[in-house]
Design a protein around this motif. Structure first.
Motif, PDB file in Angstrom:
ATOM      1  N   PRO A  91       9.665 -20.054   4.753  1.00 46.78           N
ATOM      2  CA  PRO A  91       8.426 -20.918   5.132  1.00 46.78           C
ATOM      3  C   PRO A  91       7.489 -20.803   3.990  1.00 46.78           C
ATOM      4  N   ARG A  92       6.819 -22.087   3.998  1.00 47.52           N
ATOM      5  CA  ARG A  92       5.935 -22.164   2.899  1.00 47.52           C
ATOM      6  C   ARG A  92       4.410 -22.598   3.715  1.00 47.52           C
ATOM      7  N   VAL A  93       3.181 -21.942   3.048  1.00 46.27           N
ATOM      8  CA  VAL A  93       2.178 -22.120   3.534  1.00 46.27           C
ATOM      9  C   VAL A  93       1.214 -22.413   2.607  1.00 46.27           C
ATOM     10  N   THR A  94      -0.088 -22.971   2.810  1.00 46.47           N
ATOM     11  CA  THR A  94      -1.074 -23.352   1.846  1.00 46.47           C
ATOM     12  C   THR A  94      -2.434 -23.451   2.738  1.00 46.47           C
ATOM     13  N   GLN A  95      -3.625 -22.904   2.083  1.00 48.80           N
ATOM     14  CA  GLN A  95      -4.661 -23.064   2.722  1.00 48.80           C
ATOM     15  C   GLN A  95      -5.864 -23.672   1.606  1.00 48.80           C
ATOM     16  N   ILE A  96      -7.052 -24.321   2.086  1.00 47.14           N
ATOM     17  CA  ILE A  96      -7.991 -24.789   1.098  1.00 47.14           C
ATOM     18  C   ILE A  96      -9.268 -24.871   1.862  1.00 47.14           C
ATOM     19  N   GLU A  97     -10.217 -24.861   1.139  1.00 45.73           N
ATOM     20  CA  GLU A  97     -11.507 -24.892   1.520  1.00 45.73           C
ATOM     21  C   GLU A  97     -11.991 -26.546   1.324  1.00 45.73           C
ATOM     22  N   VAL A  98     -11.949 -27.446   2.703  1.00 46.08           N
ATOM     23  CA  VAL A  98     -12.547 -28.610   2.396  1.00 46.08           C
ATOM     24  C   VAL A  98     -13.709 -28.998   1.473  1.00 46.08           C
ATOM     25  N   PRO A  99     -13.549 -29.685   0.402  1.00 46.59           N
ATOM     26  CA  PRO A  99     -14.817 -29.918  -0.621  1.00 46.59           C
ATOM     27  C   PRO A  99     -16.264 -30.180   0.159  1.00 46.59           C
ATOM     28  N   GLN A 100     -17.121 -29.624  -0.200  1.00 52.16           N
ATOM     29  CA  GLN A 100     -18.549 -29.656   0.471  1.00 52.16           C
ATOM     30  C   GLN A 100     -18.821 -31.268   0.316  1.00 52.16           C
ATOM     31  N   GLN A 101     -18.556 -31.905  -0.650  1.00 50.47           N
ATOM     32  CA  GLN A 101     -18.714 -33.316  -0.899  1.00 50.47           C
ATOM     33  C   GLN A 101     -18.204 -34.229   0.056  1.00 50.47           C
ATOM     34  N   TRP A 102     -17.086 -33.821   0.338  1.00 48.20           N
ATOM     35  CA  TRP A 102     -16.363 -34.686   1.578  1.00 48.20           C
ATOM     36  C   TRP A 102     -17.095 -34.459   2.824  1.00 48.20           C
ATOM     37  N   ARG A 103     -17.307 -33.206   3.249  1.00 53.80           N
ATOM     38  CA  ARG A 103     -18.061 -32.737   4.476  1.00 53.80           C
ATOM     39  C   ARG A 103     -19.340 -33.500   4.502  1.00 53.80           C
ATOM     40  N   ASP A 104     -20.047 -33.603   3.542  1.00 52.75           N
ATOM     41  CA  ASP A 104     -21.324 -34.164   3.540  1.00 52.75           C
ATOM     42  C   ASP A 104     -21.250 -35.695   3.900  1.00 52.75           C
ATOM     43  N   ALA A 105     -20.272 -36.199   3.162  1.00 48.48           N
ATOM     44  CA  ALA A 105     -20.299 -37.656   3.705  1.00 48.48           C
ATOM     45  C   ALA A 105     -19.511 -37.878   5.240  1.00 48.48           C
TER      46      ALA A 105
END
Length: 386
Positions: A243-257
């Motif tokens: 199994p392969r996994v990945t995690q990321i913090e969504v860019p704040q620029q995206w969340r602001d929009a």
């Protein structure tokens, strides 16, 4: 409404008034009339054989059938030889040879391919492009015109496969619902440009008949209101798969929009997980893909390929563009929080909780706006918005 009751209204020229009468038959042009013309005799034949012990059969004109090539060719040869032996004269125009390419429901089917392949008829695509050209040149579209165009493009979209292009029909639907506007707005211009580009080189779609031999990809994702999103990838039919996994913090620029439309953006965070999987793992392609998500709104967005929310629609559009390019068959379903093995991973707990020796891959998110511009053949934006 009474489904068993069929009424028709005609204009009585003698009495100068409409006349309404009940129809006992199958009005030609009805949604199920053509199928019922075959179903009704089939029922009669089944009843006659089972209960009346009759030697009975029925034959239909202008019906389609699909059979294995070697069987169809051999059966046709034997049938023609039988006719020659008994002296029957056959109208070859009415009894053509089995065709590997034929037109059906506004499209072309190529059954000689493996798997079979279908696409929109070229003259249908050209006619749609002419209609789109007229709207673009006049910059004019009424609600009724939008309804007509949306219906035709909806049919064309089915020949491209899955929910591909569904999000790009949204501006046309909005014009249909709000017909008091006439002039094209930027969203309509972009949608028309997209469809003109697609119809200039329609790719068609494979028609998958057997799936037992195809690779099976299973992904499970989860998102957090704080901006974390994680996804895991399993291949149940591969005994050697880790199994392969990945995690990321969504860019704040995206969340602001995203938060410009509403204060809570958890739906967008959850919906971007398939895009994260596709961009992180380019080898996720060519097979069946089952994606589990812990959010009903994100599930609906992926299943329909569109959304009334602008940013969700953009995410769905990019995702289905990639799905088509990679020849994936997507099924999206819901997973509960307690049953989600990625729940803790999205909460930034990266321990191997299940002892499966997960491989942790570097996450990558697509540039959604840039991909949209490339799909349209438009210049790249100077500063890419989310």
């Amino acid at each position: 409404a009474q489904k068993l009751l069929t009424l028709e209204a005609v204009w009585d020229h003698e009495h100068q008034c409409p006349v309404i009468f009940e129809v006992w038959g199958q009005p030609f042009g009805g949604a199920a009339s053509q199928l019922n013309y075959v179903r009704d005799p089939a029922l009669m034949v089944a009843f006659g054989r089972q209960f009346l012990h009759l030697l009975i059969n029925h034959y239909s004109d202008d019906t389609w059938g699909v059979e294995p090539g070697h069987m169809a060719d051999q059966a046709y040869t034997y049938w023609m030889e039988l006719n020659a032996l008994v002296g029957w004269r056959m109208d070859l125009d009415k009894s053509p040879k089995p065709q590997y390419t034929f037109n059906l429901l506004g499209g072309q089917l190529f059954t000689g391919h493996n798997p079979p392949f279908g696409r929109l008829l070229p003259h249908k695509a050209d006619a749609l492009r002419d209609l789109i050209k007229w709207h673009r040149e006049t910059e004019w579209m009424t609600g009724g015109q939008a309804a007509t165009l949306r219906g035709k493009l909806g049919h064309a979209r089915t020949w491209e496969g899955g929910r591909f292009g569904a999000a790009s029909l949204r501006p046309i639907r909005e014009r249909q619902d709000h017909g008091r506007y006439r002039v094209l707005n930027p969203s309509l211009k972009a949608a028309l440009l997209f469809w003109d580009t697609i119809l200039s080189r329609p790719q068609g779609r494979p028609i998958i008949l057997l799936v037992h031999h195809m690779p099976l990809h299973v992904t499970i994702s989860d998102g957090e209101g704080t901006g974390s999103v994680a996804v895991g990838w399993w291949k149940p039919r591969d005994a050697t798969w880790t199994p392969r996994v990945t995690q990321i913090e969504v860019p704040q620029q995206w969340r602001d929009a995203w938060q410009m439309e509403k204060t809570v953006d958890i739906n967008e965070i959850e919906a971007v997980a398939p895009a994260l999987a596709l961009e992180t793992w380019p080898e996720l392609r060519a097979g069946m893909w089952i994606h589990f998500v812990d959010n009903s709104s994100a599930q609906c967005t992926l299943a329909t390929g569109s959304s009334r929310t602008d940013h969700l629609a953009l995410i769905a559009h990019w995702t289905w563009m990639e799905i088509k390019t990679r020849e994936l068959l997507l099924w999206c379903d819901r997973v509960g929080t307690k049953d989600n093995p990625i729940d803790q991973y999205s909460r930034r707990n990266f321990k191997d909780l299940y002892g499966q020796h997960w491989i942790h891959d570097q996450p990558r998110l697509p540039d959604l706006a840039l991909s949209w511009c490339r799909a349209l053949g438009s210049p790249q934006p100077q500063s890419t918005p989310p």
